[in-house]
Write an enzyme that holds these catalytic residues in place. Structure first.
Site, PDB file in Angstrom:
ATOM      1  N   ASP A 121      -0.633  -5.350   9.605  1.00 24.91           N
ATOM      2  CA  ASP A 121      -1.630  -4.388   9.155  1.00 24.91           C
ATOM      3  C   ASP A 121      -2.855  -5.198   8.744  1.00 24.91           C
ATOM      4  O   ASP A 121      -2.802  -5.965   7.782  1.00 24.91           O
ATOM      5  CB  ASP A 121      -1.066  -3.596   7.962  1.00 24.91           C
ATOM      6  CG  ASP A 121      -2.061  -2.557   7.442  1.00 24.91           C
ATOM      7  OD1 ASP A 121      -3.211  -2.520   7.941  1.00 24.91           O
ATOM      8  OD2 ASP A 121      -1.687  -1.795   6.528  1.00 24.91           O
ATOM      9  N   TRP A 167       0.867  -1.187   0.000  1.00 24.81           N
ATOM     10  CA  TRP A 167       0.000   0.000   0.000  1.00 24.81           C
ATOM     11  C   TRP A 167       0.907   1.242   0.000  1.00 24.81           C
ATOM     12  O   TRP A 167       1.829   1.337   0.814  1.00 24.81           O
ATOM     13  CB  TRP A 167      -0.879  -0.032   1.256  1.00 24.81           C
ATOM     14  CG  TRP A 167      -1.829   1.100   1.404  1.00 24.81           C
ATOM     15  CD1 TRP A 167      -2.691   1.583   0.469  1.00 24.81           C
ATOM     16  CD2 TRP A 167      -2.033   1.900   2.576  1.00 24.81           C
ATOM     17  NE1 TRP A 167      -3.422   2.626   0.986  1.00 24.81           N
ATOM     18  CE2 TRP A 167      -3.039   2.839   2.276  1.00 24.81           C
ATOM     19  CE3 TRP A 167      -1.459   1.911   3.856  1.00 24.81           C
ATOM     20  CZ2 TRP A 167      -3.493   3.779   3.201  1.00 24.81           C
ATOM     21  CZ3 TRP A 167      -1.905   2.833   4.777  1.00 24.81           C
ATOM     22  CH2 TRP A 167      -2.914   3.759   4.448  1.00 24.81           C
ATOM     23  N   LYS A 181     -13.243  -1.084   6.014  1.00 25.75           N
ATOM     24  CA  LYS A 181     -13.816  -1.944   4.979  1.00 25.75           C
ATOM     25  C   LYS A 181     -14.776  -2.978   5.562  1.00 25.75           C
ATOM     26  O   LYS A 181     -15.899  -3.113   5.103  1.00 25.75           O
ATOM     27  CB  LYS A 181     -12.696  -2.643   4.208  1.00 25.75           C
ATOM     28  CG  LYS A 181     -12.167  -1.885   3.023  1.00 25.75           C
ATOM     29  CD  LYS A 181     -11.392  -0.646   3.340  1.00 25.75           C
ATOM     30  CE  LYS A 181     -10.034  -0.926   3.906  1.00 25.75           C
ATOM     31  NZ  LYS A 181      -9.221   0.290   4.107  1.00 25.75           N
TER      32      LYS A 181
HETATM   33  N1  PLA Z   1      -3.616  -0.585   5.244  1.00 24.12           N
HETATM   34  C1  PLA Z   1      -3.905  -1.069   4.039  1.00 24.12           C
HETATM   35  C2  PLA Z   1      -3.200  -2.274   3.552  1.00 24.12           C
HETATM   36  C3  PLA Z   1      -4.887  -0.431   3.254  1.00 24.12           C
HETATM   37  O1  PLA Z   1      -5.166  -0.925   2.054  1.00 24.12           O
HETATM   38  C4  PLA Z   1      -5.536   0.716   3.737  1.00 24.12           C
HETATM   39  C5  PLA Z   1      -6.579   1.433   2.930  1.00 24.12           C
HETATM   40  C6  PLA Z   1      -5.197   1.160   5.020  1.00 24.12           C
HETATM   41  C7  PLA Z   1      -4.235   0.486   5.750  1.00 24.12           C
HETATM   42  C8  PLA Z   1      -5.819   2.353   5.653  1.00 24.12           C
HETATM   43  O2  PLA Z   1      -7.141   2.259   5.869  1.00 24.12           O
HETATM   44  P1  PLA Z   1      -7.940   3.211   6.858  1.00 24.12           P
HETATM   45  O3  PLA Z   1      -6.986   4.214   7.410  1.00 24.12           O
HETATM   46  O4  PLA Z   1      -9.000   3.829   6.032  1.00 24.12           O
HETATM   47  O5  PLA Z   1      -8.452   2.295   7.885  1.00 24.12           O
HETATM   48  N2  PLA Z   1      -6.412   1.373   1.530  1.00 24.12           N
HETATM   49  C9  PLA Z   1      -7.429   1.930   0.616  1.00 24.12           C
HETATM   50  C10 PLA Z   1      -7.744   3.384   0.871  1.00 24.12           C
HETATM   51  C11 PLA Z   1      -8.724   1.173   0.745  1.00 24.12           C
HETATM   52  C12 PLA Z   1      -6.574   4.304   0.955  1.00 24.12           C
HETATM   53  O6  PLA Z   1      -5.648   4.255   0.146  1.00 24.12           O
HETATM   54  O7  PLA Z   1      -6.614   5.117   1.882  1.00 24.12           O
HETATM   55  C13 PLA Z   1      -6.886   1.727  -0.804  1.00 24.12           C
HETATM   56  O8  PLA Z   1      -7.604   2.037  -1.759  1.00 24.12           O
HETATM   57  O9  PLA Z   1      -5.764   1.214  -0.957  1.00 24.12           O
END
Ligand code: PLA
Length: 461
Positions: free
Chosen positions: A271, A189, A307
């Site tokens: 995570d 991510w 989610k």
């Molecule tokens: N960790 C991972 C692996 C994630 O994919 C995301 C969110 C988070 C943490 C953080 O989520 P939160 O802070 O909202 O609880 N990833 C998303 C959204 C869904 C984003 O980028 O913020 C994504 O589209 O990758």
């Protein structure tokens, strides 16, 4: 020459506060002088005339335009596109078959219960958040019968969703842990390296994770890289439904990873942003974490309810640190408070109250698992539909990874040029690494996506 006046009712120039007077005089000085100013122009003021104000150099004049976020920026571009058939497969946000955002029924029910309860106040929560929520969150991820919970050696603090949990955990480690090297998977991510660097863990390194040739796990590379990491290094692990690849180790592979990590005292930082989304089962998706807790070793856990409970904007999450003893856990918690208090003082009340209401009531909990499974199943069925649609079109390439990968995303293997082409020609939006959010698909837009992928791979090789 009549003095440049302030706006009506603000008194004579003599009564103006001196800073404002100096500013107005500066404006007069900078503007081309006109010997005969009309009443209208002479009554123009700094506040009422943007053109005049803009002629004063900003103290931020040298600031550069920042790029949009690679994930959230996709939504910004999508929102600007007037095309009625546009499709957003960028951010991982669940959509119904009708393409609409979803608030779970059980969440609506819990919110109604909270609203109807006249004994509820809006007082500040403690620095560590809602105690009941913290306990229930630890139980959810580690299991109700987890030895770490029974022995009282887990410190849990409520944080601002998954991101906030990672950030607080990162800052805690930067202050109190001897090793500042953190390994994150390649790819991961996009926010991970930024969160850790800004938390003070400056040495962020990648371990091999994904093999583009097989579109699966590079298990050998992973073991080699963790095997050559310095003893004690922190290792970020996606608990399940790896983002962006949708590739997770098997249980057997997890066990080998655990043994290697424990033998080198590597500190796991899990995570968990998708518990329940990978398989539809909350317990199954927590298996990797529970293996590491079962051996009695220490770890960090960042949990998000964005989610799995659809609480995205409510920012509900928790950071748990599993320690060797209750005594250590209590001192760890005391230090977590010192990280949180100067950052945002205390966390929000509404989201965790909703989550706790659901988690503590067995009937509501059951209802949640049914709704969660329905979301996971819909995503899984979209994988099949997309795979079938590409097969039906005879699209060149092996697309079986679409059905093999799990969780919210498919890492398609499309190039950034192909992604740009699909945005330009088909108004389909995804991140430039070729990741698509399967949760944004439905029976109506799958054929459009399949047409777009087909055109992209046949026209841009
Ligand atoms: N960790 C991972 C692996 C994630 O994919 C995301 C969110 C988070 C943490 C953080 O989520 P939160 O802070 O909202 O609880 N990833 C998303 C959204 C869904 C984003 O980028 O913020 C994504 O589209 O990758």
């Amino acid at each position: 020459m009549a003095p440049a006046n302030v706006h009506p009712g603000s008194g004579s120039p003599q009564q103006q506060p001196s800073a404002e007077r100096r500013l107005n005089s500066l404006v007069r000085h900078l503007l081309p002088s006109s010997p005969r100013r009309t009443a209208e122009s002479s009554s123009a003021t700094l506040e009422s005339s943007p053109t005049m104000a803009s002629q004063v150099a900003s103290v931020f004049a040298g600031i550069a335009q920042a790029p949009e976020d690679p994930i959230l920026g996709v939504t910004v571009a999508f929102n600007k596109d007037p095309n009625p058939n546009k499709v957003n497969l960028g951010v991982g946000a669940y959509r119904t078959e009708e393409g609409k955002p979803l608030v779970l029924n059980v969440v609506r029910r819990a919110e109604q219960m909270l609203i109807n309860d006249p004994t509820r106040y809006k007082e500040y929560l403690p620095i560590t958040g809602l105690a009941e929520f913290n306990k229930l969150s630890a139980k959810l991820i580690f299991g109700a019968d987890s030895p770490a919970i029974l022995e009282n050696r887990v410190a849990t603090v409520q944080c601002l969703s998954g991101t906030g949990s990672l950030r607080v955990g990162g800052e805690f480690l930067a202050r109190h842990y001897h090793e500042h090297t953190v390994y994150i998977p390649q790819p991961t991510w996009g926010n991970h390296p930024k969160v850790f660097t800004l938390a003070g863990l400056k040495d962020v390194r990648y371990y091999r994770y994904y093999d583009p040739a097989t579109r699966g796990l590079d298990f050998k590379g992973l073991l080699e890289d963790l095997g050559s990491a310095p003893n004690g290094a922190i290792v970020l692990i996606h608990a399940c439904a790896h983002n962006p690849t949708g590739v997770d180790p098997t249980l057997d592979q997890w066990e080998q990873i655990r043994q290697l990590m424990r033998s080198k005292s590597l500190l796991p930082f899990f995570d968990s942003a998708y518990q329940g989304f990978a398989s539809g089962s909350l317990d199954k998706d927590a298996q990797s974490v529970r293996m590491f807790v079962a051996d009695g070793g220490e770890l960090l856990m960042a949990q998000s309810y964005a989610k799995n409970m659809g609480m995205y904007g409510e920012r509900v999450g928790a950071l748990s640190i599993v320690c060797r003893s209750a005594d250590v856990a209590s001192r760890v918690e005391s230090q977590l408070k010192l990280v949180i208090r100067p950052m945002y003082s205390s966390p929000p009340l509404h989201g965790p109250s909703v989550v706790a209401t659901i988690l503590k009531d067995s009937e509501m909990f059951k209802e949640w698992t049914v709704e969660l499974k329905a979301m996971a199943d819909r995503i899984i069925s979209m994988r099949q539909q997309l795979f079938d649609a590409l097969k039906a079109r005879g699209t060149p390439g092996d697309w079986s990874h679409i059905i093999k990968q799990i969780g919210m995303f498919t890492f398609t293997g499309l190039t950034s040029e192909q992604v740009a082409f699909m945005r330009q020609e088909y108004h389909i939006y995804m991140t430039s690494d070729g990741r698509i959010s399967m949760a944004g698909l439905n029976a109506k837009n799958v054929p459009i996506l399949a047409d777009a992928i087909h055109a992209a791979v046949t026209q841009l090789k």
